[in-house]
Design a protein around this motif. Structure first.
Motif, PDB file in Angstrom:
ATOM      1  N   LEU A 281       0.865  -1.175   0.000  1.00 59.92           N
ATOM      2  CA  LEU A 281       0.000   0.000   0.000  1.00 59.92           C
ATOM      3  C   LEU A 281       0.903   1.226   0.000  1.00 59.92           C
ATOM      4  O   LEU A 281       1.731   1.396   0.896  1.00 59.92           O
ATOM      5  CB  LEU A 281      -0.919   0.018   1.219  1.00 59.92           C
ATOM      6  CG  LEU A 281      -1.908   1.206   1.269  1.00 59.92           C
ATOM      7  CD1 LEU A 281      -2.846   1.173   0.068  1.00 59.92           C
ATOM      8  CD2 LEU A 281      -2.723   1.189   2.551  1.00 59.92           C
ATOM      9  N   THR A 283       1.355   5.303   0.077  1.00 57.50           N
ATOM     10  CA  THR A 283       0.695   6.489   0.596  1.00 57.50           C
ATOM     11  C   THR A 283       1.607   7.684   0.393  1.00 57.50           C
ATOM     12  O   THR A 283       2.758   7.544  -0.031  1.00 57.50           O
ATOM     13  CB  THR A 283       0.341   6.293   2.089  1.00 57.50           C
ATOM     14  OG1 THR A 283      -0.430   7.393   2.542  1.00 57.50           O
ATOM     15  CG2 THR A 283       1.598   6.179   2.939  1.00 57.50           C
ATOM     16  N   ASP A 691      -2.415   3.012  -6.438  1.00 59.55           N
ATOM     17  CA  ASP A 691      -3.244   2.259  -5.494  1.00 59.55           C
ATOM     18  C   ASP A 691      -4.516   1.748  -6.162  1.00 59.55           C
ATOM     19  O   ASP A 691      -4.968   0.629  -5.886  1.00 59.55           O
ATOM     20  CB  ASP A 691      -3.581   3.138  -4.291  1.00 59.55           C
ATOM     21  CG  ASP A 691      -4.293   2.355  -3.194  1.00 59.55           C
ATOM     22  OD1 ASP A 691      -3.747   1.314  -2.773  1.00 59.55           O
ATOM     23  OD2 ASP A 691      -5.380   2.774  -2.772  1.00 59.55           O
TER      24      ASP A 691
END
Length: 964
Positions: A281, A283, A691
């Motif tokens: 993931l 970010t 993502d």
């Protein structure tokens, strides 16, 4: 005299179960009674304990097992008791040495808090002084005074001797080593040797780096003094990182090379570990953190520009781009050519920096556009360092300016010395590594997991580096387990999972769960569990009379029951040795990327769960990237992400069922390409876009389990892989220059042959009509040319149908050149194969052989097909001279590509002779080529052409290792 041996110890130890395939192979492959250490690498859960006991039992000597923790030591005791005919043959008491004695490494402690090698270096230094004529007392006094009067020189002397000792400690006299051991440790070792211990099993032997390496070396030396050779058996889930070369050398001195490595996929395929999938993931920093990063970027950029935009800085740039040692009326472009020939990389950086610092400078217009890439942070730093060394450090009058630059760079995490620039952990890296956005990412991951088909089975562990971290840049609270836990309990969905924070200092729960969990823990521990005073949304639980090991076990039991479904802790507590089979989801928020730490963490989720026979583990990595619209370059997070996954095996993220290492098992092709676009600052790239692609490709756990094909036969074989994009025609086809030369030669030869035959016939009175003779001569030439050219044309058509073979030959050329240069050992041509993907758009080059040599060849092959940057040599592959009208040449010309320029790999380009050998191998195996060194105008022209096309390495499918 050696002590009397114990009568046939371990002889009657029997295992009545069925060995796993790899366990049986280890026992078969590794010799019995050898003098060399046995070194086995196997993942957690693969049965290392049983394997180590069986390896020791067949030696029939008293055995010592050393383990890193009490928990692991007890695992050895339990397994050994099951094998032993008499439980009394097993001991964990250092006062009672049995046939098999299991102790912790800590039982053999060394003195002091520092390195034992420093203590030993001081002993050696004192002995040197005594040999030079001092008394023992005088030597000791002088060293003590010297350490106070001149600490810098004293430390330097200790360091010099320490380096020497580290390189030879395993061969030193045991009496010397004993002088730096604690007396209790030396006495215990004496008892072990006197009791007849001959085999030493070193569990989790990657701990043998400094202190424990010396202790084990001393134990082995003491056994040798009895007249026998000890057998060391090293077992570990992962090798230590070679980053610290000295410590790694200590380790390798004791255990040597790995004798057998059990790949994690083999254990999964045999059904002894849970199948798993790795996810990422991505970010980006929070607004406050982003503000800090942007200010940092602006300050760093401003500081460098301020220094380089001074008259002295601009003069330095001008001199680098326009060297003075040429004709007075020399053209500026010609001067740039000479600068490129002298130092290509620096000249290119100076060009982009000049445009950045003084965009209106007249010289900018003269710089070829091919040199004017995006000005990166690395370009600015490279030029600044060269300027500081050349203009400031070398000039005594500029000492204040040198100090200003040095201190300014230190503020940004860079250490400038007379050797160059050393990069520490700068504030941006620290901010990204401990970003508050990672806590939010952990919440998001749990949301996604809970929304899946198996959401009710999720049992997750969130691991951080520290309980709390000192960095607060751009954040309201310091990073660490405490901040992460607060983020989890604040989310209403995650709060329903009854999260628990467990560290060495804290046992924290939600306020709403405190009474329930306190009662459950009290019941498991048999002690009172108190609830701390009110402190917002959380409460601390306090126990009395229960050690940390029992508390960890009790919380693990609550996870098994499902009463707690999220555990937050640090890798120190939840890494090596923690065993909770019910955990099936790991969220890794740590900043470590070493092989040992990464694999130990992943091993926590892979244990089989009796409560879920169809268990599938999900392991998540979280990385915080600088957005594409921020000019600052910082590769710390993507590099860490790559390093983590380079140590791990997993299913290829594209879903083809292959088992690979590297980011290929976490990022599907499309996501990998989007990820690289973010790093390259592409204007259309976004972290959210990456993502979105990852979410779209997220498979269900049942799909992952099916792709592992558990129970099916497998081949345990490892190789490296490079994926290249295939163009319409294979870009490395044999060129028509060869065809033209061979065709012309054959035509002439054929015509002369026919003419000679006609002359002979005429001499025999058999004259041929001149017109017919001319036709026969022409036909002979054409037939001979066709005889030569048709096979070449056939080979061209064949290579077009099978382009993978051309790439395989290119890799073979690289390997043969490296072998000739002495950079690798002998290799088998069959170790290199190539395949075309099903969609016929990519070619996969697979390289086998010995791991060390394979890595060298793979590095070079990857560089050969990568985008051209600043190579020393280019290999030019032409399609032949234009204007040819011959049918065969024109046809072959259409089937082969236009001009192709490949960068000669650095490992080959270091020496001109090696580069020329590369050219010869290429001619022999593939076709006509020309080697060019990048110098002057010709080099710049070639570079323009070479850099006008993209590299062939497929960025969407990064380099990987392949297993199976």
């Amino acid at each position: 005299m050696p002590p009397e041996p114990v009568a046939s110890p371990l002889t009657g130890w029997i295992f009545t179960g069925e060995l796993r395939t790899y366990q049986a192979e280890v026992l078969t492959r590794l010799p019995v009674g050898g003098r060399d250490p046995l070194h086995v690498v196997a993942p957690p859960g693969s049965g290392k304990t049983l394997l180590g006991l069986l390896l020791a039992a067949r030696e029939r000597h008293r055995t010592l097992v050393l383990a890193p923790t009490v928990t692991i030591r007890q695992q050895w005791v339990r397994t050994a008791v099951d094998l032993a005919p008499d439980a009394r043959a097993v001991s964990d008491d250092p006062e009672r040495i049995a046939d098999l004695t299991a102790l912790t490494y800590q039982a053999l402690s060394v003195t002091g808090d520092g390195s034992p090698f420093d203590d030993l270096a001081r002993v050696v230094w004192a002995e040197e002084l005594v040999e030079a004529g001092r008394s023992d007392a005088d030597a000791a006094t002088w060293l003590a005074e010297f350490a106070i009067d001149n600490p810098a020189q004293y430390r330097s002397g200790i360091r010099r001797r320490t380096r020497r000792l580290r390189s030879q400690f395993a061969r030193r006299n045991p009496a010397e080593l004993a002088r730096v051991l604690h007396p209790n440790a030396a006495a215990l070792i004496d008892r072990l040797v006197a009791a007849g211990v001959r085999t030493v099993v070193l569990d989790e032997c990657h701990h043998l780096l400094d202190h424990w390496a010396l202790v084990v070396a001393y134990l082995a030396a003491r056994i040798r003094e009895t007249g026998v050779e000890p057998l060391l058996i090293g077992l570990t889930a992962t090798l230590p990182s070679p980053d610290d070369e000295t410590e790694y050398e200590n380790y390798s001195q004791l255990l040597g090379e790995v004798d057998y490595e059990v790949p994690t996929p083999a254990v999964v395929k045999e059904g002894h570990l849970a199948p798993y999938r790795d996810f990422v993931l991505l970010t980006e920093p929070t607004p406050a953190e982003a503000g800090f990063i942007r200010r940092h970027e602006a300050l760093l950029h401003s500081m460098i520009v301020d220094v380089l935009s001074t008259p002295d800085g601009i003069s330095f740039l001008e001199e680098q781009l326009q060297p003075a040692n040429g004709p007075p009326d020399e053209d500026p472009l010609a001067r740039i050519d000479r600068a490129l020939s002298a130092d290509f990389a620096l000249t290119r950086s100076c060009a982009v920096v000049l445009r950045e610092v003084v965009p209106q400078h007249p010289l900018v217009a003269a710089i070829p556009q091919v040199l004017l890439d995006r000005c990166t942070t690395d370009d600015l730093l490279t030029v600044l360092v060269r300027f500081a060394q050349a203009r400031l450090l070398a000039d005594p009058s500029a000492a204040n300016q040198w100090e200003h630059v040095r201190r300014s760079l230190a503020d940004f995490g860079y250490l400038l010395t007379d050797r160059g620039l050393r990069r520490g952990r700068n504030p941006v890296e620290t901010t990204l590594a401990s970003s508050e956005a990672k806590d939010a990412a952990a919440v998001e991951i749990l949301h996604r997991e809970l929304a899946s088909d198996d959401g009710e089975r999720v049992r997750a562990v969130v691991v951080t580096d520290f309980v709390t971290h000192g960095n607060r840049r751009g954040a309201d609270a310091a990073a660490g387990a405490l901040r992460t836990f607060d983020a989890l309990v604040a989310d209403p969905v995650v709060a329903g999972l009854r999260p628990v924070l467990l560290t060495a200092q804290y046992l924290r729960v939600r306020a709403d769960d405190a009474a329930t969990l306190a009662a459950a823990l009290a019941d498991l521990l048999g002690v009172t569990v108190d609830i701390g005073d009110a402190a917002g949304a959380t409460r601390d639980l306090r126990t009395s009379g229960a050690g940390s090991g029992r508390i960890v076990a009790a919380v693990s039991e609550l996870i098994r029951r499902g009463e707690v479904r999220v555990l937050v802790g640090t890798r120190g507590l939840l890494g090596e040795g923690w065993d909770c089979p019910a955990v099936n989801t790991l969220i890794d928020l740590t900043a470590v990327a070493t092989s040992s730490a990464t694999q130990q963490l992943r091993g926590r989720t892979l244990r089989l769960d009796p409560g879920w026979p169809e268990k599938v583990a999900h392991n998540w990595s979280v990385a915080c990237l600088i957005p594409a619209d921020v000019a600052l370059d910082d590769a710390s997070e993507p590099d860490r992400l790559r390093r983590k996954h380079s140590h791990l095996w997993g299913l290829n993220a594209d879903g083809d069922g292959r088992i690979v290492s590297g980011l290929a098992h976490a990022l599907p092709s499309a996501a990998a390409q989007a990820f690289e676009a973010v790093l390259d600052k592409h204007p259309d790239a976004s972290i959210r876009g990456v993502d979105d692609l990852l979410r779209a490709a997220w498979p269900a756990r049942a799909t992952t389990r099916a792709e592992w094909r558990i129970g099916e036969p497998y081949t345990s074989r490892e190789r490296d892989e490079i994926t290249v994009r295939q163009v319409a025609a294979a870009p490395l086809l044999r060129t028509t220059q060869v065809a033209r030369a061979d065709g012309a030669t054959s035509a002439v030869g054929g015509a002369l042959g026919v003419g000679l035959l006609l002359a002979v016939l005429a001499g025999q009175g058999l004259a041929v009509h001149p017109a017919l003779g001319a036709a026969l001569v022409a036909a002979g030439g054409a037939l001979a040319a066709a005889t030569t050219l048709l096979p070449l044309l056939g080979r061209t058509l064949r290579d077009r149908r099978h382009p993978a073979e051309v790439y395989r030959l290119a890799a073979l050329v690289v390997a043969r050149t490296l072998r000739d240069a002495g950079r690798i050992g002998p290799f088998d041509d069959t170790d290199i194969v190539a395949h075309v993907d099903d969609d016929r758009t990519r070619v996969r080059i697979e390289l086998g052989g010995m791991p060390a040599d394979r890595r060298v060849v793979t590095d070079a092959v990857e560089e050969l097909f990568a985008a051209v940057r600043t190579p020393r040599f280019l290999l030019r592959i032409d399609r032949g001279a234009a204007g040819s009208t011959r049918l065969f040449e024109r046809l072959a010309d259409r089937l082969s590509p236009g001009r192709t320029l490949l960068p000669v790999p650095r490992a080959i380009a270091r020496r001109r002779g090696d580069a020329e050998q590369f050219e010869r191998h290429w001619r022999q195996a593939i076709g006509t080529c020309t080697l060019h060194e990048l110098q002057g105008a010709q080099g710049l022209a070639l570079l323009r052409v070479a850099r006008s096309s993209e590299g062939r390495v497929d960025v969407a499918r990064p380099r990987a290792r392949v297993w199976g």
